[in-house]
Design a protein around this motif. Structure first.
Motif, PDB file in Angstrom:
ATOM      1  N   VAL A   1       0.870  -1.184   0.000  1.00 23.66           N
ATOM      2  CA  VAL A   1       0.000   0.000   0.000  1.00 23.66           C
ATOM      3  C   VAL A   1       0.907   1.234   0.000  1.00 23.66           C
ATOM      4  CG1 VAL A   1      -1.759   1.304   1.255  1.00 23.66           C
ATOM      5  CG2 VAL A   1      -1.872  -1.200   1.175  1.00 23.66           C
ATOM      6  N   GLN A   2       0.940   1.941  -1.117  1.00 16.85           N
ATOM      7  CA  GLN A   2       1.828   3.095  -1.262  1.00 16.85           C
ATOM      8  C   GLN A   2       1.050   4.366  -0.952  1.00 16.85           C
ATOM      9  OE1 GLN A   2       3.979   2.844  -4.968  1.00 16.85           O
ATOM     10  NE2 GLN A   2       4.420   0.667  -4.643  1.00 16.85           N
ATOM     11  N   VAL A   3       1.231   4.828   0.283  1.00 15.73           N
ATOM     12  CA  VAL A   3       0.456   5.970   0.773  1.00 15.73           C
ATOM     13  C   VAL A   3       1.018   7.261   0.165  1.00 15.73           C
ATOM     14  CG1 VAL A   3      -0.238   7.231   2.854  1.00 15.73           C
ATOM     15  CG2 VAL A   3       0.030   4.729   2.936  1.00 15.73           C
ATOM     16  N   ASP A   4       0.127   8.106  -0.364  1.00 14.12           N
ATOM     17  CA  ASP A   4       0.570   9.395  -0.919  1.00 14.12           C
ATOM     18  C   ASP A   4       0.459  10.516   0.104  1.00 14.12           C
ATOM     19  OD1 ASP A   4       1.157   8.466  -3.574  1.00 14.12           O
ATOM     20  OD2 ASP A   4      -1.003   8.184  -3.809  1.00 14.12           O
ATOM     21  N   ILE A   5      -0.567  10.439   0.949  1.00 10.95           N
ATOM     22  CA  ILE A   5      -0.765  11.491   1.954  1.00 10.95           C
ATOM     23  C   ILE A   5      -1.557  10.865   3.106  1.00 10.95           C
ATOM     24  CG2 ILE A   5      -2.791  12.407   0.715  1.00 10.95           C
ATOM     25  CD1 ILE A   5      -1.845  15.209   1.669  1.00 10.95           C
ATOM     26  N   ALA A   6      -1.266  11.318   4.315  1.00 16.00           N
ATOM     27  CA  ALA A   6      -1.939  10.732   5.479  1.00 16.00           C
ATOM     28  C   ALA A   6      -2.584  11.822   6.327  1.00 16.00           C
ATOM     29  CB  ALA A   6      -0.928   9.949   6.323  1.00 16.00           C
TER      30      ALA A   6
ATOM     31  N   ALA B   1      -3.539  12.596  -5.177  1.00 18.13           N
ATOM     32  CA  ALA B   1      -3.127  11.337  -4.536  1.00 18.13           C
ATOM     33  C   ALA B   1      -3.944  10.155  -5.052  1.00 18.13           C
ATOM     34  CB  ALA B   1      -3.343  11.464  -3.035  1.00 18.13           C
ATOM     35  N   ASN B   2      -3.286   9.000  -5.146  1.00 22.95           N
ATOM     36  CA  ASN B   2      -4.028   7.769  -5.437  1.00 22.95           C
ATOM     37  C   ASN B   2      -4.449   7.054  -4.170  1.00 22.95           C
ATOM     38  OD1 ASN B   2      -4.183   7.768  -8.219  1.00 22.95           O
ATOM     39  ND2 ASN B   2      -2.058   7.062  -8.395  1.00 22.95           N
ATOM     40  N   THR B   3      -3.575   7.087  -3.164  1.00 21.58           N
ATOM     41  CA  THR B   3      -3.873   6.367  -1.925  1.00 21.58           C
ATOM     42  C   THR B   3      -3.755   7.309  -0.735  1.00 21.58           C
ATOM     43  OG1 THR B   3      -3.116   4.267  -2.828  1.00 21.58           O
ATOM     44  CG2 THR B   3      -3.148   4.451  -0.437  1.00 21.58           C
ATOM     45  N   ILE B   4      -4.849   7.399   0.020  1.00 21.78           N
ATOM     46  CA  ILE B   4      -4.871   8.242   1.218  1.00 21.78           C
ATOM     47  C   ILE B   4      -5.110   7.351   2.429  1.00 21.78           C
ATOM     48  CG2 ILE B   4      -6.207  10.023   2.420  1.00 21.78           C
ATOM     49  CD1 ILE B   4      -6.467  11.506  -0.220  1.00 21.78           C
ATOM     50  N   LEU B   5      -4.306   7.602   3.465  1.00 20.49           N
ATOM     51  CA  LEU B   5      -4.449   6.866   4.730  1.00 20.49           C
ATOM     52  C   LEU B   5      -5.000   7.821   5.793  1.00 20.49           C
ATOM     53  CD1 LEU B   5      -3.826   4.466   6.705  1.00 20.49           C
ATOM     54  CD2 LEU B   5      -1.479   5.341   6.848  1.00 20.49           C
ATOM     55  N   VAL B   6      -6.080   7.410   6.457  1.00 22.46           N
ATOM     56  CA  VAL B   6      -6.650   8.198   7.552  1.00 22.46           C
ATOM     57  C   VAL B   6      -6.570   7.361   8.823  1.00 22.46           C
ATOM     58  CG1 VAL B   6      -8.716   9.338   8.466  1.00 22.46           C
ATOM     59  CG2 VAL B   6      -8.240   9.427   6.000  1.00 22.46           C
ATOM     60  N   VAL B   7      -5.795   7.825   9.792  1.00 24.49           N
ATOM     61  CA  VAL B   7      -5.707   7.113  11.074  1.00 24.49           C
ATOM     62  C   VAL B   7      -6.483   7.939  12.099  1.00 24.49           C
ATOM     63  CG1 VAL B   7      -4.215   6.155  12.846  1.00 24.49           C
ATOM     64  CG2 VAL B   7      -3.464   6.137  10.462  1.00 24.49           C
TER      65      VAL B   7
ATOM     66  N   GLU C   1       7.020   1.268  10.056  1.00 18.98           N
ATOM     67  CA  GLU C   1       7.091  -0.169   9.777  1.00 18.98           C
ATOM     68  C   GLU C   1       6.973  -0.457   8.283  1.00 18.98           C
ATOM     69  OE1 GLU C   1       7.753  -1.948  12.449  1.00 18.98           O
ATOM     70  OE2 GLU C   1       7.884  -3.785  11.266  1.00 18.98           O
ATOM     71  N   SER C   2       6.312   0.432   7.544  1.00 25.06           N
ATOM     72  CA  SER C   2       6.167   0.207   6.097  1.00 25.06           C
ATOM     73  C   SER C   2       7.153   1.076   5.307  1.00 25.06           C
ATOM     74  CB  SER C   2       4.721   0.482   5.653  1.00 25.06           C
ATOM     75  OG  SER C   2       4.330   1.803   5.966  1.00 25.06           O
ATOM     76  N   ASP C   3       8.129   1.654   6.018  1.00 21.90           N
ATOM     77  CA  ASP C   3       9.187   2.448   5.393  1.00 21.90           C
ATOM     78  C   ASP C   3       8.623   3.597   4.541  1.00 21.90           C
ATOM     79  OD1 ASP C   3      11.738   3.195   4.828  1.00 21.90           O
ATOM     80  OD2 ASP C   3      12.074   1.718   3.241  1.00 21.90           O
ATOM     81  N   GLN C   4       7.642   4.322   5.162  1.00 21.15           N
ATOM     82  CA  GLN C   4       7.019   5.441   4.430  1.00 21.15           C
ATOM     83  C   GLN C   4       6.959   6.680   5.331  1.00 21.15           C
ATOM     84  OE1 GLN C   4       3.711   4.128   1.558  1.00 21.15           O
ATOM     85  NE2 GLN C   4       3.336   2.782   3.287  1.00 21.15           N
ATOM     86  N   MET C   5       7.988   6.849   6.172  1.00 25.17           N
ATOM     87  CA  MET C   5       7.928   7.960   7.129  1.00 25.17           C
ATOM     88  C   MET C   5       7.993   9.332   6.468  1.00 25.17           C
ATOM     89  SD  MET C   5       9.833   6.705  10.540  1.00 25.17           S
ATOM     90  CE  MET C   5       8.904   7.766  11.616  1.00 25.17           C
ATOM     91  N   TRP C   6       8.382   9.357   5.203  1.00 25.80           N
ATOM     92  CA  TRP C   6       8.501  10.637   4.492  1.00 25.80           C
ATOM     93  C   TRP C   6       7.152  11.169   3.995  1.00 25.80           C
ATOM     94  CZ3 TRP C   6       6.505  10.270  -0.382  1.00 25.80           C
ATOM     95  CH2 TRP C   6       6.359   8.967  -0.887  1.00 25.80           C
ATOM     96  N   VAL C   7       6.129  10.317   4.062  1.00 27.34           N
ATOM     97  CA  VAL C   7       4.816  10.708   3.509  1.00 27.34           C
ATOM     98  C   VAL C   7       4.268  11.943   4.244  1.00 27.34           C
ATOM     99  CG1 VAL C   7       2.400   9.913   3.541  1.00 27.34           C
ATOM    100  CG2 VAL C   7       4.193   8.416   2.639  1.00 27.34           C
ATOM    101  N   PRO C   8       3.721  12.920   3.518  1.00 33.17           N
ATOM    102  CA  PRO C   8       3.158  14.101   4.204  1.00 33.17           C
ATOM    103  C   PRO C   8       1.986  13.722   5.119  1.00 33.17           C
ATOM    104  CG  PRO C   8       3.073  14.373   1.800  1.00 33.17           C
ATOM    105  CD  PRO C   8       3.625  13.007   2.065  1.00 33.17           C
ATOM    106  N   VAL C   9       1.997  14.322   6.307  1.00 37.31           N
ATOM    107  CA  VAL C   9       0.969  14.018   7.315  1.00 37.31           C
ATOM    108  C   VAL C   9       0.264  15.310   7.706  1.00 37.31           C
ATOM    109  CG1 VAL C   9       0.614  13.288   9.712  1.00 37.31           C
ATOM    110  CG2 VAL C   9       2.217  12.023   8.255  1.00 37.31           C
ATOM    111  N   ASN C  10      -1.051  15.256   7.778  1.00 40.26           N
ATOM    112  CA  ASN C  10      -1.841  16.404   8.240  1.00 40.26           C
ATOM    113  C   ASN C  10      -2.629  15.992   9.473  1.00 40.26           C
ATOM    114  OD1 ASN C  10      -1.734  18.485   5.884  1.00 40.26           O
ATOM    115  ND2 ASN C  10      -1.904  16.453   4.980  1.00 40.26           N
ATOM    116  N   ARG C  11      -2.640  16.876  10.456  1.00 39.18           N
ATOM    117  CA  ARG C  11      -3.399  16.579  11.679  1.00 39.18           C
ATOM    118  C   ARG C  11      -4.539  17.579  11.818  1.00 39.18           C
ATOM    119  NH1 ARG C  11       1.899  16.730  13.112  1.00 39.18           N
ATOM    120  NH2 ARG C  11       2.794  14.765  13.771  1.00 39.18           N
ATOM    121  N   SER C  12      -5.690  17.081  12.241  1.00 38.38           N
ATOM    122  CA  SER C  12      -6.800  18.003  12.480  1.00 38.38           C
ATOM    123  C   SER C  12      -7.624  17.549  13.679  1.00 38.38           C
ATOM    124  CB  SER C  12      -7.706  18.077  11.255  1.00 38.38           C
ATOM    125  OG  SER C  12      -8.866  18.841  11.578  1.00 38.38           O
ATOM    126  N   TRP C  13      -8.052  18.549  14.472  1.00 39.60           N
ATOM    127  CA  TRP C  13      -8.969  18.263  15.585  1.00 39.60           C
ATOM    128  C   TRP C  13     -10.282  17.680  15.067  1.00 39.60           C
ATOM    129  CZ3 TRP C  13     -13.770  20.717  15.905  1.00 39.60           C
ATOM    130  CH2 TRP C  13     -13.974  21.738  14.981  1.00 39.60           C
TER     131      TRP C  13
END
Ligand SMILES: O=C(O)[C@H](O)COP(=O)(O)O
Length: 245
Positions: free
Chosen positions: A57-62, A183-189, A80-92
């Motif tokens: 799973v190649q995350v483009d933005i998280a 982005a093709n793949t977005i990860l939401v945690v 763990e998936s060696d993708q720490m460079w992926v841009p991350v956005n945080r929101s309340w």
């Protein structure tokens, strides 16, 4: 664990609830309380990251909330998936539903006090709000620096799932959905109830059916989306109706 087909032409949305927190472990209502992952939660996040890796799973933005259990789960999964460079956005706006005056209370002790049915209504109904905080309560988020930019009407005293949907959908429509233009793949945690809110919206789960949806910790939920960002697959039917932390 679920296996997915990697179809590079489709847009892909991966939703992940944080790993077990210390208050999930202790069976306490958490909401906006910023508790850490438990040791088990840490291991669950590692597993989720391995899964991302195995499935390529190649995350483009998280995207994640401003609560450490979600932020840390995302970090660990990206590491763990060696993708720490992926841009991350945080929101309340991706924070857990605010559990009001229930925050900190033990869920089973509360059921002994007010009855299991009332606790179930607070936890899983569509529009029943838990009892509200007072603004002078130390748990009121208004005095927390991370929420300093919010107007008083945005800072919750208690939220139903409906209220949570009302705060998360603007973020979906204005921020996450438009990011699919690049982005093709977005990860939401995020959290159990913010993800129930998103699944409800994406799969048009009815108000009557939503109490049956329970999202387990750290199990990736994968949607393939068409160009209108409608899911090509259903996932909510996979989940157990059990109400567990
Ligand atoms: O805030 C909490 O207590 C949990 O993250 C979710 O709890 P729930 O399963 O009671 O909604």
């Amino acid at each position: 664990m679920l296996h997915i087909m990697n179809t590079s032409h489709n847009k892909q949305l991966v939703l992940l609830r944080h790993g077990q927190s210390t208050w999930n472990r202790d069976n306490r209502f958490t909401g906006w309380t910023d508790v850490p992952l438990s040791d088990q939660g840490h291991d669950e996040a590692v597993e989720a990251g391995r899964w991302l890796s195995e499935q390529d799973v190649q995350v483009d933005i998280a995207y994640t909330s401003v609560l450490q259990r979600a932020i840390k789960t995302l970090w660990i999964a990206l590491e763990e998936s060696d993708q720490m460079w992926v841009p991350v956005n945080r929101s309340w706006r991706l924070n857990e539903r605010h559990y009001g005056a229930l925050q900190g209370e033990n869920k089973s002790e509360m059921a002994d006090r007010v009855g299991a049915e009332q606790v179930h209504l607070w936890r899983r109904s569509f529009d029943v709000r838990p009892p509200s905080l007072e603004r002078n309560d130390p748990r009121y988020p208004g005095r927390d620096r991370r929420y300093a930019g919010l107007g008083a009407s945005d800072i919750p005293l208690a939220e139903s799932l409906k209220d949570t949907i009302d705060r998360i959908l603007p973020y979906w429509h204005e921020t996450i959905a438009p990011a699919f233009n690049q982005a093709n793949t977005i990860l939401v945690v995020a959290h159990g109830n913010t993800l129930r809110a998103l699944v409800k919206h994406l799969e048009h789960v009815s108000d009557e059916e939503i109490p049956l949806l329970n999202i387990p910790t750290s199990v990736p939920i994968v949607y393939q989306l068409n160009s209108a960002l409608c899911p090509l697959n259903e996932v909510h039917t996979r989940f157990e109706p059990a109400v567990e932390a």
